[in-house]
Design a protein around this motif. Structure first.
Motif, mmCIF file in Angstrom:
data_model
loop_
_atom_site.group_PDB
_atom_site.id
_atom_site.type_symbol
_atom_site.label_atom_id
_atom_site.label_comp_id
_atom_site.label_asym_id
_atom_site.label_seq_id
_atom_site.Cartn_x
_atom_site.Cartn_y
_atom_site.Cartn_z
ATOM 1 N N PHE A 128 22.572 2.590 0.100
ATOM 2 C CA PHE A 128 22.911 2.653 -1.373
ATOM 3 C C PHE A 128 22.627 4.093 -1.922
ATOM 4 O O PHE A 128 23.379 4.689 -2.348
ATOM 5 C CB PHE A 128 22.025 1.548 -1.931
ATOM 6 N N GLU A 129 21.193 4.595 -1.514
ATOM 7 C CA GLU A 129 20.921 5.967 -2.042
ATOM 8 C C GLU A 129 21.751 6.919 -1.403
ATOM 9 O O GLU A 129 22.051 8.040 -2.094
ATOM 10 C CB GLU A 129 19.551 6.376 -1.772
ATOM 11 N N GLN A 130 22.155 6.880 -0.365
ATOM 12 C CA GLN A 130 23.072 8.137 0.375
ATOM 13 C C GLN A 130 24.229 7.861 -0.245
ATOM 14 O O GLN A 130 24.930 8.791 -0.569
ATOM 15 C CB GLN A 130 23.304 7.702 2.033
ATOM 16 N N LEU A 131 25.025 6.697 -0.638
ATOM 17 C CA LEU A 131 26.315 6.599 -1.112
ATOM 18 C C LEU A 131 26.338 7.059 -2.440
ATOM 19 O O LEU A 131 26.994 7.776 -3.036
ATOM 20 C CB LEU A 131 26.850 5.324 -1.186
ATOM 21 N N LYS A 132 25.011 6.764 -3.199
ATOM 22 C CA LYS A 132 24.783 7.109 -4.615
ATOM 23 C C LYS A 132 24.875 8.640 -4.642
ATOM 24 O O LYS A 132 25.461 9.147 -5.526
ATOM 25 C CB LYS A 132 23.607 6.610 -5.292
ATOM 26 N N PHE A 230 29.440 -4.857 -3.959
ATOM 27 C CA PHE A 230 29.600 -3.997 -5.296
ATOM 28 C C PHE A 230 29.096 -2.530 -5.152
ATOM 29 O O PHE A 230 28.854 -1.590 -5.881
ATOM 30 C CB PHE A 230 28.880 -4.596 -6.287
ATOM 31 N N ASN A 231 28.364 -2.553 -3.825
ATOM 32 C CA ASN A 231 27.817 -0.842 -3.442
ATOM 33 C C ASN A 231 28.977 -0.554 -2.534
ATOM 34 O O ASN A 231 28.364 0.531 -1.563
ATOM 35 C CB ASN A 231 26.576 -1.160 -2.788
ATOM 36 N N ASP A 232 29.882 -0.740 -2.352
ATOM 37 C CA ASP A 232 30.860 -0.541 -1.433
ATOM 38 C C ASP A 232 31.638 0.875 -1.757
ATOM 39 O O ASP A 232 32.187 1.016 -3.106
ATOM 40 C CB ASP A 232 31.823 -1.289 -0.955
ATOM 41 N N GLU A 233 31.831 2.043 -0.955
ATOM 42 C CA GLU A 233 32.613 3.156 -1.502
ATOM 43 C C GLU A 233 34.176 2.949 -1.662
ATOM 44 O O GLU A 233 34.609 3.571 -2.739
ATOM 45 C CB GLU A 233 32.463 4.111 -0.253
ATOM 46 N N MET A 234 34.729 2.235 -0.993
ATOM 47 C CA MET A 234 36.208 1.812 -1.344
ATOM 48 C C MET A 234 36.386 1.251 -2.755
ATOM 49 O O MET A 234 37.071 1.547 -3.516
ATOM 50 C CB MET A 234 36.808 0.871 -0.263
ATOM 51 N N PHE A 256 20.874 -2.822 -10.242
ATOM 52 C CA PHE A 256 21.713 -1.634 -10.378
ATOM 53 C C PHE A 256 22.587 -1.393 -9.068
ATOM 54 O O PHE A 256 22.285 -1.530 -8.086
ATOM 55 C CB PHE A 256 21.086 -0.338 -10.905
ATOM 56 N N THR A 257 24.003 -1.404 -9.369
ATOM 57 C CA THR A 257 24.878 -1.154 -8.214
ATOM 58 C C THR A 257 25.673 0.051 -8.261
ATOM 59 O O THR A 257 25.735 0.510 -9.754
ATOM 60 C CB THR A 257 25.772 -2.484 -8.216
ATOM 61 N N ILE A 258 26.351 0.431 -7.126
ATOM 62 C CA ILE A 258 27.248 1.590 -7.412
ATOM 63 C C ILE A 258 28.459 1.256 -8.451
ATOM 64 O O ILE A 258 28.757 2.372 -8.967
ATOM 65 C CB ILE A 258 27.947 1.814 -5.997
ATOM 66 N N CYS A 259 28.900 0.216 -8.412
ATOM 67 C CA CYS A 259 29.836 -0.297 -9.280
ATOM 68 C C CYS A 259 29.139 -0.097 -10.805
ATOM 69 O O CYS A 259 30.464 0.417 -11.821
ATOM 70 C CB CYS A 259 29.874 -1.841 -9.231
ATOM 71 N N ASP A 260 28.092 -0.214 -11.024
ATOM 72 C CA ASP A 260 27.662 -0.024 -12.542
ATOM 73 C C ASP A 260 27.710 1.549 -12.841
ATOM 74 O O ASP A 260 27.972 1.935 -14.037
ATOM 75 C CB ASP A 260 26.285 -0.356 -12.562
#
Length: 461
Positions: A128-132, A230-234, A256-260
């Motif tokens: 999650f942190e890497q993608l963020k 909801f933490n997916d890059e696609m 908190f998610t990447i989607c947010d």
């Protein structure tokens, strides 16, 4: 016990047990046995001793609390080809698909990794942190890309599970706050391996439909594993490229998610998303009534003020014929002044034009042009005369050189009856008889054509 396929039978292998083989052969046989026996395996462990040389390959050790094994992640199987959305790091717990092989120069067996995925909550948090960090660096979270949520959308798209409390809460709140708003519900799975793909497809379907003015992506709370879709890059990139404003309502207020981060608006809960997207109808009616009352009062006050102003202007207004007469006199004065000014300007321009014509007559370029033309013609005639002389000179030189070359040509010598003899072995020109022996093959070049011959007799002197 495993037997090498290079032997016909186990007995054959035992019979050749005393055969001496090299270390390289032994390692190659071990490598063959391991690769044929194990094929692909799934191995779980913790990364240590991670190295990334300039070749682009990744070398590391995969270990648990009792043992360890070397592993290599070749560049051609890297994350850009396999779709791995995280970086391998020291101490990361992973599950990898690999082949067991042997590095024969050192006699070490190792894993050739072809794909990897993180394991455990700590690994998911690291992912999650890497993608963020990655998406933030690309600007996907920047406020300048956030789209404005429409104040009162006519049609709202909702992407969520068709069962459960989330969709019921959204429907109840929508019906209570503004019943006339229409909803398009895109049912998807919000948990599991296929959830991300279904959510992305639902977004594309709503865009293709073209009626939706805002989209809510919602699900209830859950663990980090539950919220993984909801933490997916696609999904993040699909939301970023959406032309329709998107509200993310995933999990509880503390989730908190990447989607947010990539959505145009984050709602702490699905219920809050419904309240943020749709205003309350009764409250709007009250505000409209207040505005209507204020407009009526304002209009009455404005009418009264304009009446007072009109009465005041009536008392101050003079006879308009007097004003027109004064402006007519002023206009006549301005017309006379303008006519006089135009006359002076015309006279000055005429005088200046005559002076310029006289100067042009005295400095006419026609005579200079004729002189230059005559000079150019003389230069052209001289150049043609020089070029003709040079060309005749070079033609004569070329003719003389051709005569000399013709006299020195070996073909003239051949035409007088001479020939050139070359050895067939090295193609060298034969100048003396002692360079040949009986039985040697030669090539004789004549003026016209050549002859292949064999030496029968050699006469010296």
């Amino acid at each position: 016990m495993f037997y090498l396929k290079i032997f016909d039978t186990p007995q054959r292998m035992m019979g050749l047990a005393q055969e001496i083989i090299t270390v390289s052969q032994l390692n190659e046989n071990i490598k063959y046995i391991l690769e044929e026996t194990f094929g692909f395996v799934w191995v779980e462990g913790e990364i240590s001793n991670l190295r990334r040389p300039q070749s682009g390959h990744v070398y590391f050790t995969l270990k648990d609390d009792k043992s360890q094994i070397r592993a290599v992640y070749f560049k051609q199987f890297g994350r850009y080809r396999q779709g791995v959305s995280f970086e391998l790091e020291e101490g990361l717990h992973i599950l990898c698909r690999a082949k067991v092989s042997v590095y024969t120069p050192r006699g070490e067996y190792q894993l050739i990794v072809e794909s990897a995925e993180p394991r455990g909550v700590g690994a998911l948090q690291k992912l999650f942190e890497q993608l963020k960090v990655k998406l933030a660096a690309e600007g996907l979270f920047d406020e300048k890309y956030k789209k404005t949520i429409p104040f009162l959308p006519r049609i709202i798209g909702v992407i969520t599970s068709p069962s459960g409390a989330v969709i019921k809460d959204i429907l109840n709140i929508m019906a209570r706050r503004f019943p006339s708003v229409d909803l398009i519900i895109a049912p998807v799975r919000v948990q599991g391996a296929e959830a991300t793909r279904e959510i992305v497809q639902a977004l594309r379907n709503l865009h293709a439909d073209g009626r939706t003015e805002v989209i809510i992506i919602a699900r209830g709370g859950g663990s980090l594993e539950d919220l993984a879709p909801f933490n997916d890059e696609m999904l993040a990139r699909e939301i970023f490229h959406s032309s329709i404003p998107i509200v993310s309502a995933v999990g509880h207020e503390t989730d908190f998610t990447i989607c947010d981060f990539v959505a145009d608006l984050r709602a702490p809960t699905p219920s809050a998303a419904a309240e943020l997207v749709v205003p309350e109808r009764e409250e709007l009616l009250k505000k409209l009534q207040k505005l209507d009352d204020r407009i009526k009062v304002g209009l009455l006050r404005c009418v009264e003020e304009k009446k007072d102003e009109l009465d005041e202007l009536k008392t101050r207004l003079r006879d308009p014929r007097r004003l027109l007469a004064g402006w007519q006199i002023h206009l006549d004065v301005l017309r006379d002044r303008l006519k006089t000014a135009f006359h002076h300007i015309e006279k000055n321009l005429y005088t200046d034009l005559r002076q310029r014509e006289l100067r042009l007559l005295h400095q006419s370029p026609a005579r200079k042009i004729e002189e230059k033309k005559e000079k150019i013609n003389n230069i052209g005639r001289n150049m043609r005369r020089i070029f003709s002389g040079r060309l005749a000179f070079y033609n004569e030189q070329l003719r003389r050189t051709a005569v000399v070359l013709e006299s020195l040509s070996p073909l003239n010598v051949l035409r007088r009856g001479y020939s050139i003899t070359r050895g067939m072995a090295g193609n060298a020109v034969i100048r003396r008889a002692d360079e040949l022996r009986v039985g040697d093959d030669v090539n004789i070049r004549l003026a016209e054509g050549s002859i292949d011959a064999r030496v029968k007799k050699v006469s010296r002197g």
